[in-house]
Design an enzyme around this catalytic site. Structure first.
Site, short mmCIF file in Angstrom:
data_model
loop_
_atom_site.label_atom_id
_atom_site.label_comp_id
_atom_site.label_asym_id
_atom_site.label_seq_id
_atom_site.Cartn_x
_atom_site.Cartn_y
_atom_site.Cartn_z
N ASP A 60 32.53 45.20 31.00
CA ASP A 60 31.88 44.79 32.25
C ASP A 60 32.89 44.85 33.39
O ASP A 60 34.06 45.11 33.19
CB ASP A 60 31.33 43.37 32.11
CG ASP A 60 32.43 42.38 31.73
OD1 ASP A 60 33.17 41.93 32.63
OD2 ASP A 60 32.58 42.08 30.53
N ASP A 91 33.65 42.16 35.27
CA ASP A 91 33.86 40.76 35.61
C ASP A 91 32.77 40.36 36.61
O ASP A 91 31.60 40.61 36.34
CB ASP A 91 35.29 40.54 36.13
CG ASP A 91 35.75 39.09 35.97
OD1 ASP A 91 35.50 38.52 34.89
OD2 ASP A 91 36.36 38.54 36.89
#
Length: 293
Positions: free
Chosen positions: A213, A215
């Site tokens: 991802d 973050d």
């Protein structure tokens, strides 16, 4: 025993999504007792085309242990007692850079340790030691991992700083932006103090940080959540197993101590004089520091 005098034993510590190591023969789950407490799980030991492999699920089978609850000292001590000479740490992480998109494998070369509630050294009162962490991962392992990833067609980025946070919560937006301003590339919760302890145990150590991802800093992507992470982990875990199977034969060719100096990290680290050392702490360090004690 010096690492140069024994055949390499490849250890793999599997993080989120990597809970087993497939393709091994003569396998067994083996309990390894540690004077530092209970490891995350038994060790899964087997052979890969004649190469001895040792696997440890960092969070335990079923992912039962949170990052701050992992007994990192017991894990590394158990790996050392099992004869492991090289450790590949496979870990999920968030990305702080656009080009490091989900699915990218980052072979990090630096850490910033922001953890606050973990035992970070095998040494202490009664036997003091200071190891260098200037270059916290094994460059030799990093070279081999980068080459193997490229050969397997895995998107890989060499180099970068891993910000180790305490967790278990994900970052606030302010924290995410702060860590980006520090020049960090990825963020995770588990590689500290793991890397420090591997250095103290004179085991070569390298991190493969698997991006899941962005973050929470990226304006065009949703904030990180568990469902997002899991969806990426499925693909990452298979690539991680392919990478390990590809790199193990290259690591097994080592015939002398690590050229990066990992296997002799304690040569000039002990500072307590021999006559002042605590016998009980010396006893606990029989595996980790037995070569220099």
């Amino acid at each position: 025993m010096d690492a140069a005098s024994k055949k390499p034993v490849i250890g793999v510590i599997g993080g989120s999504g990597v809970y087993e190591l497939e393709g091994l023969s003569d396998t067994r789950w083996q309990t390894v007792e540690s004077p530092f407490g209970q490891p995350s799980d038994d060790l899964f030991i087997g052979q890969l085309d004649g190469i001895e492999m040792v696997f440890l699920p960092r969070h335990g089978r079923g992912h039962k242990i949170p990052p701050a609850g992992i007994n990192y000292r017991a894990n590394i001590d158990a790996m050392k007692r099992a004869g492991v000479t090289e450790i590949i740490s496979v870990s999920a992480c968030g990305s702080f850079e656009e080009l490091l998109s989900p699915g990218t494998f980052v072979i990090v070369d630096q850490f910033i340790d922001r953890t606050i509630d973990r035992k970070k050294s095998f040494f202490g009162t009664g036997l003091v030691a200071h190891v260098s962490m200037a270059h916290p991962v094994c460059s030799r392992l990093g070279d081999k991992l980068e080459e193997a990833a490229q050969n397997e067609g895995i998107k890989v980025h060499r180099g970068g700083t891993y910000l180790a946070m305490e967790g278990p919560q994900f970052s606030s937006l302010a924290e995410s932006e702060l860590y980006r301003s520090w020049g960090c590339q990825v963020i995770g919760m588990t590689n500290m103090p793991e890397a420090k302890l591997a250095r103290e145990a004179e085991i070569c150590y390298a991190t493969v940080a698997m991006v899941t991802d962005y973050d929470c800093w990226h304006p065009d992507h949703d904030n990180v959540d568990v469902s997002t992470v899991i969806s990426v982990l499925v693909n990452n875990s298979e690539n991680a197993r392919r990478l390990v199977r590809s790199v193990a034969p290259e690591l097994s060719k080592r015939t002398q101590s690590c050229s990066a100096g990992c296997h002799h990290a304690l040569d000039n680290a002990l500072i307590t004089s021999a006559d002042a050392r605590d016998p009980e702490r010396v006893r606990k360090l029989d595996a980790v520091a037995g070569r220099v004690l």
